[in-house]
Design a protein around this motif. Structure first.
Motif, PDB file in Angstrom:
ATOM      1  N   GLY A 123      37.318  14.961 -31.191  1.00  0.00           N
ATOM      2  CA  GLY A 123      37.899  13.626 -31.103  1.00  0.00           C
ATOM      3  C   GLY A 123      36.904  12.492 -31.025  1.00  0.00           C
ATOM      4  N   VAL A 124      35.622  12.792 -31.134  1.00  0.00           N
ATOM      5  CA  VAL A 124      34.605  11.744 -31.123  1.00  0.00           C
ATOM      6  C   VAL A 124      34.640  11.000 -32.461  1.00  0.00           C
ATOM      7  CG1 VAL A 124      32.110  11.309 -31.108  1.00  0.00           C
ATOM      8  CG2 VAL A 124      33.123  12.884 -29.439  1.00  0.00           C
ATOM      9  N   ARG A 125      34.554   9.669 -32.394  1.00  0.00           N
ATOM     10  CA  ARG A 125      34.590   8.861 -33.609  1.00  0.00           C
ATOM     11  C   ARG A 125      33.463   7.834 -33.672  1.00  0.00           C
ATOM     12  NH1 ARG A 125      37.093  12.583 -34.586  1.00  0.00           N
ATOM     13  NH2 ARG A 125      39.200  12.774 -35.438  1.00  0.00           N
ATOM     14  N   GLY A 126      32.504   7.948 -32.758  1.00  0.00           N
ATOM     15  CA  GLY A 126      31.378   7.029 -32.792  1.00  0.00           C
ATOM     16  C   GLY A 126      30.298   7.452 -31.820  1.00  0.00           C
ATOM     17  N   LEU A 127      29.117   6.853 -31.973  1.00  0.00           N
ATOM     18  CA  LEU A 127      27.999   7.064 -31.062  1.00  0.00           C
ATOM     19  C   LEU A 127      27.639   5.747 -30.395  1.00  0.00           C
ATOM     20  CD1 LEU A 127      25.553   9.365 -33.061  1.00  0.00           C
ATOM     21  CD2 LEU A 127      27.252  10.046 -31.347  1.00  0.00           C
ATOM     22  N   ARG A 128      27.279   5.846 -29.120  1.00  0.00           N
ATOM     23  CA  ARG A 128      26.880   4.666 -28.370  1.00  0.00           C
ATOM     24  C   ARG A 128      25.362   4.637 -28.211  1.00  0.00           C
ATOM     25  NH1 ARG A 128      28.138   2.997 -22.049  1.00  0.00           N
ATOM     26  NH2 ARG A 128      28.632   0.799 -22.431  1.00  0.00           N
ATOM     27  N   CYS A 129      24.782   3.467 -28.444  1.00  0.00           N
ATOM     28  CA  CYS A 129      23.344   3.282 -28.280  1.00  0.00           C
ATOM     29  C   CYS A 129      23.114   2.154 -27.279  1.00  0.00           C
ATOM     30  CB  CYS A 129      22.685   2.948 -29.609  1.00  0.00           C
ATOM     31  SG  CYS A 129      22.848   4.245 -30.851  1.00  0.00           S
ATOM     32  N   ASN A 130      22.392   2.461 -26.218  1.00  0.00           N
ATOM     33  CA  ASN A 130      22.127   1.494 -25.153  1.00  0.00           C
ATOM     34  C   ASN A 130      20.820   0.774 -25.460  1.00  0.00           C
ATOM     35  OD1 ASN A 130      21.476   0.134 -22.773  1.00  0.00           O
ATOM     36  ND2 ASN A 130      22.395   1.693 -21.473  1.00  0.00           N
ATOM     37  N   ILE A 131      20.941  -0.460 -25.931  1.00  0.00           N
ATOM     38  CA  ILE A 131      19.775  -1.274 -26.222  1.00  0.00           C
ATOM     39  C   ILE A 131      19.362  -2.072 -24.992  1.00  0.00           C
ATOM     40  CG2 ILE A 131      18.816  -3.008 -27.791  1.00  0.00           C
ATOM     41  CD1 ILE A 131      19.692  -0.428 -29.175  1.00  0.00           C
ATOM     42  N   VAL A 132      20.321  -2.332 -24.104  1.00  0.00           N
ATOM     43  CA  VAL A 132      20.066  -3.157 -22.924  1.00  0.00           C
ATOM     44  C   VAL A 132      18.957  -2.563 -22.063  1.00  0.00           C
ATOM     45  CG1 VAL A 132      21.055  -3.945 -20.736  1.00  0.00           C
ATOM     46  CG2 VAL A 132      22.369  -4.155 -22.841  1.00  0.00           C
ATOM     47  N   ASP A 133      18.973  -1.244 -21.896  1.00  0.00           N
ATOM     48  CA  ASP A 133      18.042  -0.612 -20.961  1.00  0.00           C
ATOM     49  C   ASP A 133      16.722  -0.186 -21.589  1.00  0.00           C
ATOM     50  OD1 ASP A 133      19.804  -0.929 -18.880  1.00  0.00           O
ATOM     51  OD2 ASP A 133      20.744   1.027 -19.140  1.00  0.00           O
ATOM     52  N   ILE A 134      16.463  -0.604 -22.828  1.00  0.00           N
ATOM     53  CA  ILE A 134      15.146  -0.351 -23.404  1.00  0.00           C
ATOM     54  C   ILE A 134      14.115  -1.143 -22.611  1.00  0.00           C
ATOM     55  CG2 ILE A 134      13.672  -0.726 -25.413  1.00  0.00           C
ATOM     56  CD1 ILE A 134      16.051  -0.200 -27.185  1.00  0.00           C
ATOM     57  N   THR A 135      13.138  -0.443 -22.062  1.00  0.00           N
ATOM     58  CA  THR A 135      12.193  -1.096 -21.153  1.00  0.00           C
ATOM     59  C   THR A 135      11.193  -1.982 -21.890  1.00  0.00           C
ATOM     60  OG1 THR A 135      10.851   0.914 -21.218  1.00  0.00           O
ATOM     61  CG2 THR A 135      12.392   0.674 -19.384  1.00  0.00           C
ATOM     62  N   ASP A 136      10.721  -1.552 -23.057  1.00  0.00           N
ATOM     63  CA  ASP A 136       9.753  -2.335 -23.824  1.00  0.00           C
ATOM     64  C   ASP A 136      10.437  -2.925 -25.050  1.00  0.00           C
ATOM     65  OD1 ASP A 136       7.610  -3.492 -25.026  1.00  0.00           O
ATOM     66  OD2 ASP A 136       6.631  -1.618 -25.624  1.00  0.00           O
ATOM     67  N   LYS A 137      10.758  -4.209 -24.986  1.00  0.00           N
ATOM     68  CA  LYS A 137      11.468  -4.865 -26.075  1.00  0.00           C
ATOM     69  C   LYS A 137      10.538  -5.660 -26.984  1.00  0.00           C
ATOM     70  CE  LYS A 137      15.826  -5.143 -23.546  1.00  0.00           C
ATOM     71  NZ  LYS A 137      16.942  -5.998 -23.100  1.00  0.00           N
ATOM     72  N   SER A 138       9.233  -5.500 -26.773  1.00  0.00           N
ATOM     73  CA  SER A 138       8.282  -6.279 -27.561  1.00  0.00           C
ATOM     74  C   SER A 138       8.331  -5.926 -29.044  1.00  0.00           C
ATOM     75  CB  SER A 138       6.860  -6.064 -27.030  1.00  0.00           C
ATOM     76  OG  SER A 138       6.486  -4.693 -27.107  1.00  0.00           O
ATOM     77  N   ALA A 139       8.735  -4.683 -29.348  1.00  0.00           N
ATOM     78  CA  ALA A 139       8.789  -4.249 -30.745  1.00  0.00           C
ATOM     79  C   ALA A 139      10.118  -4.594 -31.412  1.00  0.00           C
ATOM     80  CB  ALA A 139       8.555  -2.743 -30.827  1.00  0.00           C
ATOM     81  N   GLY A 140      11.019  -5.215 -30.674  1.00  0.00           N
ATOM     82  CA  GLY A 140      12.320  -5.561 -31.238  1.00  0.00           C
ATOM     83  C   GLY A 140      13.269  -4.375 -31.256  1.00  0.00           C
ATOM     84  N   LEU A 141      14.303  -4.492 -32.059  1.00  0.00           N
ATOM     85  CA  LEU A 141      15.294  -3.424 -32.155  1.00  0.00           C
ATOM     86  C   LEU A 141      14.699  -2.154 -32.774  1.00  0.00           C
ATOM     87  CD1 LEU A 141      18.446  -5.346 -33.419  1.00  0.00           C
ATOM     88  CD2 LEU A 141      18.318  -4.005 -31.325  1.00  0.00           C
ATOM     89  N   PRO A 142      15.111  -0.977 -32.295  1.00  0.00           N
ATOM     90  CA  PRO A 142      14.659   0.280 -32.921  1.00  0.00           C
ATOM     91  C   PRO A 142      15.459   0.550 -34.186  1.00  0.00           C
ATOM     92  CG  PRO A 142      16.125   0.767 -31.089  1.00  0.00           C
ATOM     93  CD  PRO A 142      15.949  -0.736 -31.097  1.00  0.00           C
ATOM     94  N   ILE A 143      15.301  -0.345 -35.170  1.00  0.00           N
ATOM     95  CA  ILE A 143      16.184  -0.340 -36.320  1.00  0.00           C
ATOM     96  C   ILE A 143      16.047   0.936 -37.149  1.00  0.00           C
ATOM     97  CG2 ILE A 143      14.573  -1.591 -37.801  1.00  0.00           C
ATOM     98  CD1 ILE A 143      18.417  -2.042 -37.629  1.00  0.00           C
ATOM     99  N   ALA A 144      14.846   1.485 -37.279  1.00  0.00           N
ATOM    100  CA  ALA A 144      14.673   2.720 -38.052  1.00  0.00           C
ATOM    101  C   ALA A 144      15.433   3.867 -37.396  1.00  0.00           C
ATOM    102  CB  ALA A 144      13.190   3.057 -38.185  1.00  0.00           C
TER     103      ALA A 144
END
Length: 309
Positions: A123-144
């Protein structure tokens, strides 16, 4: 993160039995809730930033009955990390009533395609990604990394749900303009009301909605404004997402309201708040029934017997 013996205990949700003043339509879906515990059966991660009181499926089912909500989407809470067992047990016990959004390892070799297929069957229909708790945001979003995940889940028709503060990403629309799967943003994009609706990141979210690239959960207004009910600072955000694309909106209770450090909202009041924001009956039906059926692959609702075939 704190070890398990020092992660602070959250306040529990209200136990007052009270139904909304404005009933929800038949087939309504709560698109954002968590099951936590029982901790004796499903222990929390050793490293976490909070400890929830047990918020079991049985308690949640009682809440749904009180609110007059027929179906729901369970989202994997951070206290379990990538251990989806509590959520999956709930999904398997109520396959007609529940859908899920899981969390998996960032290592692409850690989860096989067969395991993804098993999650889909549960019954899973999506994945959740927690961007808020990324400790080092200097590199921006982990888009890859996000694109790799999206490529893997696209054959299942899944989406990525992003827990992120959109105000921190002024180029949001450009970043995700050609993303492989739909995106879902919780808590109106999680941009605090103080940043206003003209914030570049929030405007980027609106552009993604207009271009059929993103969905927005009308959830957790108490998380992104300073006041208590009726959360007046949030009304402009509600109006803005409705104007952008009402067919890309869904609603959720955010039960059991983990990590709320102000007055605990009552879920009936949150239901009635949506009624204050959305007066049009057809629009309410879209947000509460029709849109969730599309996003989470629920069958059309014809009555309570659908839930107990």
């Amino acid at each position: 993160m704190n070890p398990s013996n020092s992660a602070p205990l959250c306040q529990a949700p209200s136990i007052e039995v009270r139904s909304p003043l404005s009933p929800f339509p038949a087939g309504a879906v709560d698109c954002h809730a968590h099951v936590c515990g029982p901790a004796t059966q499903f222990p929390y991660a050793q490293e976490r930033i909070y400890t929830p009181p047990d918020a079991t499926l049985e308690s949640y089912e009682s809440l749904l009955k009180m609110l007059g909500v027929d179906r729901a989407v369970l989202v994997q809470p951070s206290v379990y990390g990538t251990d989806n067992r509590a959520m999956l047990a709930a999904l398997k016990s109520k396959p007609q009533q529940l859908r899920g959004v899981a969390v998996i390892s960032n290592d692409p070799k850690a989860v096989s395609d067969q395991e993804l297929a098993d999650l889909h069957a549960a019954g899973v229909r999506g994945l959740r990604c927690n961007i808020v708790d990324i400790t080092d945001k200097s590199a921006g979003l982990p888009i890859a990394q996000l694109r790799n995940l999206a490529t893997r889940i696209k054959p299942f028709g899944w989406h990525l749900e992003l827990l992120m503060h959109v105000n921190e990403y002024p180029n949001l629309a450009k970043t995700f303009e050609d993303f492989p799967v739909d995106l879902v943003f919780g808590h109106f994009g999680y941009s605090h009301a103080k940043h206003g609706v003209t914030d570049k990141g929030f405007q980027g979210l609106l552009d993604l909605m207009k271009n059929q690239r993103a969905w927005v959960k009308m959830t957790g207004p108490y998380r992104i404004c300073d006041g208590d009910l009726p959360f007046m600072d949030m009304r402009p955000f509600s109006d803005a997402v409705i104007k952008a694309n009402p067919n890309r909106l869904i609603w959720g209770s955010d039960w059991p309201h983990v990590m709320v450090k102000k007055q605990m909202p009552h879920d009936a009041d949150l239901c009635d708040l949506l009624g204050e924001w959305v007066h049009d009956e057809n629009l309410r039906n879209a947000i509460l029934v029709n849109n969730p059926c599309i996003l989470y692959d629920f069958p059309a609702f014809t009555g309570p017997n659908d839930l107990n075939p």
